[in-house]
Design a protein around this motif. Structure first.
Motif, mmCIF file in Angstrom:
data_model
loop_
_atom_site.group_PDB
_atom_site.id
_atom_site.type_symbol
_atom_site.label_atom_id
_atom_site.label_comp_id
_atom_site.label_asym_id
_atom_site.label_seq_id
_atom_site.Cartn_x
_atom_site.Cartn_y
_atom_site.Cartn_z
ATOM 1 N N MET A 1 47.152 18.200 34.616
ATOM 2 C CA MET A 1 47.735 19.125 33.653
ATOM 3 C C MET A 1 48.485 18.383 32.558
ATOM 4 O O MET A 1 48.504 18.796 31.397
ATOM 5 N N SER A 2 49.108 17.272 32.937
ATOM 6 C CA SER A 2 49.853 16.482 31.953
ATOM 7 C C SER A 2 48.913 15.677 31.058
ATOM 8 O O SER A 2 49.084 15.650 29.839
ATOM 9 N N VAL A 3 47.910 15.043 31.661
ATOM 10 C CA VAL A 3 46.982 14.202 30.894
ATOM 11 C C VAL A 3 46.164 15.033 29.913
ATOM 12 O O VAL A 3 46.011 14.669 28.735
ATOM 13 N N TYR A 4 45.653 16.171 30.371
ATOM 14 C CA TYR A 4 44.810 17.011 29.522
ATOM 15 C C TYR A 4 45.594 18.083 28.772
ATOM 16 O O TYR A 4 45.001 18.913 28.079
ATOM 17 N N ASP A 5 46.923 18.063 28.928
ATOM 18 C CA ASP A 5 47.802 18.982 28.202
ATOM 19 C C ASP A 5 47.368 20.430 28.403
ATOM 20 O O ASP A 5 47.256 21.209 27.447
ATOM 21 N N MET A 6 47.135 20.791 29.651
ATOM 22 C CA MET A 6 46.637 22.129 29.970
ATOM 23 C C MET A 6 47.738 23.180 29.949
ATOM 24 O O MET A 6 47.545 24.275 29.427
ATOM 25 N N VAL A 7 48.870 22.849 30.541
ATOM 26 C CA VAL A 7 49.981 23.800 30.636
ATOM 27 C C VAL A 7 51.283 23.058 30.371
ATOM 28 O O VAL A 7 51.474 21.939 30.857
ATOM 29 N N MET B 1 47.156 34.970 34.046
ATOM 30 C CA MET B 1 46.349 34.634 35.211
ATOM 31 C C MET B 1 46.193 35.895 36.057
ATOM 32 O O MET B 1 46.968 36.151 36.983
ATOM 33 N N PRO B 2 45.181 36.728 35.747
ATOM 34 C CA PRO B 2 45.018 38.024 36.431
ATOM 35 C C PRO B 2 44.900 37.906 37.940
ATOM 36 O O PRO B 2 45.333 38.797 38.664
ATOM 37 N N LYS B 3 44.315 36.820 38.438
ATOM 38 C CA LYS B 3 44.122 36.683 39.894
ATOM 39 C C LYS B 3 45.452 36.745 40.638
ATOM 40 O O LYS B 3 45.528 37.275 41.747
ATOM 41 N N TYR B 4 46.500 36.218 40.029
ATOM 42 C CA TYR B 4 47.823 36.218 40.643
ATOM 43 C C TYR B 4 48.752 37.233 39.990
ATOM 44 O O TYR B 4 49.962 37.201 40.231
ATOM 45 N N ASP B 5 48.184 38.111 39.182
ATOM 46 C CA ASP B 5 48.963 39.149 38.503
ATOM 47 C C ASP B 5 50.113 38.524 37.715
ATOM 48 O O ASP B 5 51.240 39.023 37.738
ATOM 49 N N ALA B 6 49.812 37.434 37.023
ATOM 50 C CA ALA B 6 50.822 36.713 36.246
ATOM 51 C C ALA B 6 50.501 36.816 34.761
ATOM 52 O O ALA B 6 49.372 36.583 34.344
ATOM 53 N N ASP B 7 51.506 37.174 33.989
ATOM 54 C CA ASP B 7 51.358 37.257 32.536
ATOM 55 C C ASP B 7 52.743 37.079 31.917
ATOM 56 O O ASP B 7 53.527 38.019 31.845
ATOM 57 N N GLY B 8 53.035 35.861 31.496
ATOM 58 C CA GLY B 8 54.353 35.600 30.941
ATOM 59 C C GLY B 8 54.547 34.129 30.640
ATOM 60 O O GLY B 8 53.589 33.358 30.537
ATOM 61 N N ASP B 9 55.796 33.723 30.502
ATOM 62 C CA ASP B 9 56.147 32.356 30.114
ATOM 63 C C ASP B 9 56.323 31.467 31.338
ATOM 64 O O ASP B 9 56.858 31.898 32.370
ATOM 65 N N THR C 1 55.165 33.015 41.369
ATOM 66 C CA THR C 1 54.968 31.599 41.674
ATOM 67 C C THR C 1 53.507 31.390 42.046
ATOM 68 O O THR C 1 52.963 32.102 42.885
ATOM 69 N N ILE C 2 52.908 30.410 41.424
ATOM 70 C CA ILE C 2 51.480 30.118 41.602
ATOM 71 C C ILE C 2 51.341 28.676 42.075
ATOM 72 O O ILE C 2 52.029 27.786 41.553
ATOM 73 N N PRO C 3 50.483 28.401 43.058
ATOM 74 C CA PRO C 3 50.257 27.010 43.474
ATOM 75 C C PRO C 3 49.813 26.161 42.293
ATOM 76 O O PRO C 3 48.978 26.591 41.483
ATOM 77 N N THR C 4 50.365 24.985 42.185
ATOM 78 C CA THR C 4 50.063 24.122 41.038
ATOM 79 C C THR C 4 48.577 23.802 40.956
ATOM 80 O O THR C 4 47.992 23.784 39.874
ATOM 81 N N TYR C 5 47.951 23.580 42.116
ATOM 82 C CA TYR C 5 46.537 23.211 42.091
ATOM 83 C C TYR C 5 45.641 24.369 41.653
ATOM 84 O O TYR C 5 44.474 24.161 41.316
ATOM 85 N N ALA C 6 46.188 25.606 41.656
ATOM 86 C CA ALA C 6 45.385 26.757 41.223
ATOM 87 C C ALA C 6 45.024 26.661 39.742
ATOM 88 O O ALA C 6 44.020 27.228 39.304
ATOM 89 N N PHE C 7 45.817 25.926 38.962
ATOM 90 C CA PHE C 7 45.524 25.771 37.543
ATOM 91 C C PHE C 7 44.356 24.821 37.302
ATOM 92 O O PHE C 7 43.875 24.706 36.179
ATOM 93 N N ILE C 8 43.936 24.152 38.361
ATOM 94 C CA ILE C 8 42.754 23.291 38.270
ATOM 95 C C ILE C 8 41.530 24.001 38.835
ATOM 96 O O ILE C 8 40.417 23.855 38.327
ATOM 97 N N THR C 9 41.735 24.792 39.877
ATOM 98 C CA THR C 9 40.600 25.426 40.549
ATOM 99 C C THR C 9 40.273 26.815 40.018
ATOM 100 O O THR C 9 39.144 27.272 40.145
ATOM 101 N N ASP C 10 41.265 27.518 39.450
ATOM 102 C CA ASP C 10 41.055 28.880 38.969
ATOM 103 C C ASP C 10 41.183 28.936 37.444
ATOM 104 O O ASP C 10 41.759 28.041 36.819
ATOM 105 N N SER C 11 40.623 30.000 36.884
ATOM 106 C CA SER C 11 40.669 30.166 35.425
ATOM 107 C C SER C 11 41.957 30.881 35.025
ATOM 108 O O SER C 11 42.495 31.695 35.766
ATOM 109 N N PHE C 12 42.439 30.554 33.836
ATOM 110 C CA PHE C 12 43.613 31.206 33.287
ATOM 111 C C PHE C 12 43.547 31.123 31.766
ATOM 112 O O PHE C 12 42.762 30.353 31.206
ATOM 113 N N LYS C 13 44.360 31.923 31.117
ATOM 114 C CA LYS C 13 44.396 31.944 29.657
ATOM 115 C C LYS C 13 45.748 31.426 29.179
ATOM 116 O O LYS C 13 46.796 31.903 29.605
#
Length: 424
Positions: free
Chosen positions: A208-214, A222-230, A250-262
């Protein structure tokens, strides 16, 4: 860990005091001497800790508070120097125990063992606190503020706990630290299973840090975890998000690699926030414009030039094919839906809160059972949520209301009142 040779033997002086001077029997004198030695050691430790904390720590606090540097105040807030004061009594116990408990070699070894364990625990606590200080300091640096620094600090804390635990076990069991490291090698599979989430989270944090993802502060959906915010924080195992309804997800950190989000950062960094919304118009209300309607449309300043210029083009085209025998269907004519589409585009373009440097478009989508969708596509110059919604409401309040001026009707599902009016 730390020992010195016996130089002074306070036990001899106590033997002389209790047996020769007070006339006590050897056995009671021995126990009384032991209690006295323990009390003396406790007093020495307390006085050394108190002196260190009151004199040295307070002096350092006053000195650091007077400096112009801000980051050193974090050391005071985290009580780093107060925790360092506990090192002094531990060192003193290790240094003077052989002299004080010269007649009690077993007790001496036990006291030194406890002192060494206490010393290690204090060093672990101190190292963890210092890492927390660096975490807070680095997080305030602008170029690192949105980086997952906390994740890396947490990994270092795990290493500190691991090394400290190995050292404590080696002291208690009398084994070399390398002995436990070898045993850990045989338990690699079990350790990987236990620390699976931690390992995945650490790898995810690096990616996430190297590719500046989040980044901290990004707007994430992230609809899968019902998350929408900062994003509030990025830790080793979890990413904390504050939703717009002020709940925390709270979302598992690795979920940002395995699951899709906006990630809405692109919108935040751009010059505007997209508006994409359609008005559904009833096709039955579409019609050609007659002279009366065109005369009325020419009064609207936004489309005066369009009506005039387009009217000249239509007249030129029709003048080439006009013939009394040719039906009017072959002629080019204005339509109320076409004029309204141009009006909507001109209105949006002239709106002060719309970014003129980004796409502005009013287009027709594929017709449906609800009518013809006329989509408004543009970008608001304001990206703040409240202002953005006010701009959308302002635009569509006007467009919905003015459709009747173009003799158009907005589609609306029939209600009970409509059905009751059928028989009237």
């Amino acid at each position: 860990m730390i020992q010195i040779e016996k130089k002074y033997n306070i036990a001899l002086w106590l033997d002389k005091l209790f047996i020769d001077d007070f006339g006590l029997e050897p056995v009671p004198a021995l126990y009384l001497k032991l209690l006295t030695l323990i009390l003396v050691l406790a007093i020495i430790c307390f006085l050394s800790w108190y002196f260190t904390k009151i004199v040295i720590v307070r002096f350092l606090h006053k000195f650091l508070l007077k400096t112009e540097v801000i980051w050193d105040d974090v050391f005071i807030e985290k009580r780093v120097f107060e925790k360092m004061a506990y090192l002094i009594p531990a060192f003193i116990v290790v240094l003077i125990s052989p002299s004080i408990f010269a007649d009690f070699p077993t007790l001496t070894d036990f006291v030194i063992l406890l002192s060494n364990i206490f010393l290690i625990l204090v060093l672990i606590n101190l190292a963890i606190t210092v890492l927390s200080v660096f975490d807070e300091i680095l997080s305030k640096i602008i170029i690192l503020k949105d980086k997952p620094i906390t994740s890396y600090i947490q990994v270092l804390k795990i290493v500190v706990y691991f090394v400290g635990g190995i050292l404590v076990l080696s002291l208690v069991l009398g084994k070399s630290p390398f002995y436990f490291l070898g045993a850990m090698g045989a338990m690699t599979a079990i350790l990987l299973l236990i620390f699976k989430d931690t390992i995945l989270g650490f790898v995810a944090s690096i990616q996430m840090s190297v590719y500046d993802m989040v980044r901290v502060g990004d707007w994430i959906s992230m609809p899968k975890y019902d998350a929408d915010g900062d994003v509030l924080s990025i830790n080793l195992n979890t990413v904390k998000i504050q939703n717009w309804d002020k709940t925390i997800t709270t979302i598992p950190t690795y979920a940002f690699i395995t699951d899709s989000f906006k990630n809405w950062r692109g919108m935040s960094d751009s010059g505007g926030r997209r508006i994409k919304r359609a008005i559904y118009l009833k096709v039955s209300s579409f019609q050609f414009c007659d002279e009366k309607m065109l005369s009325q449309f020419k009064k609207y300043k936004l489309i005066q030039d369009y009506i005039t210029k387009k009217g000249d083009d239509v007249q030129k085209f029709n003048s080439k094919i006009i013939d009394n025998e040719i039906d009017s269907v072959n002629l080019r004519r204005f339509t109320n839906i076409g004029v309204f589409r141009i009006y909507a585009e001109k209105y949006i373009t002239a709106h002060p809160d719309i970014n003129k440097d980004m796409t502005i478009m009013v287009r027709q989508l594929e017709s449906t059972s609800k009518g013809l969708p006329l989509e408004i596509y543009c970008f608001s110059a304001e990206k703040e949520w409240l202002k953005y919604e006010n701009i959308i409401s302002d635009i569509f309040d006007h467009l919905f209301t003015i459709t009747s001026e173009f003799e158009l009707e907005v589609f609306e599902e029939p209600t009970g009142k409509d059905f009751r009016n059928i028989n009237r």
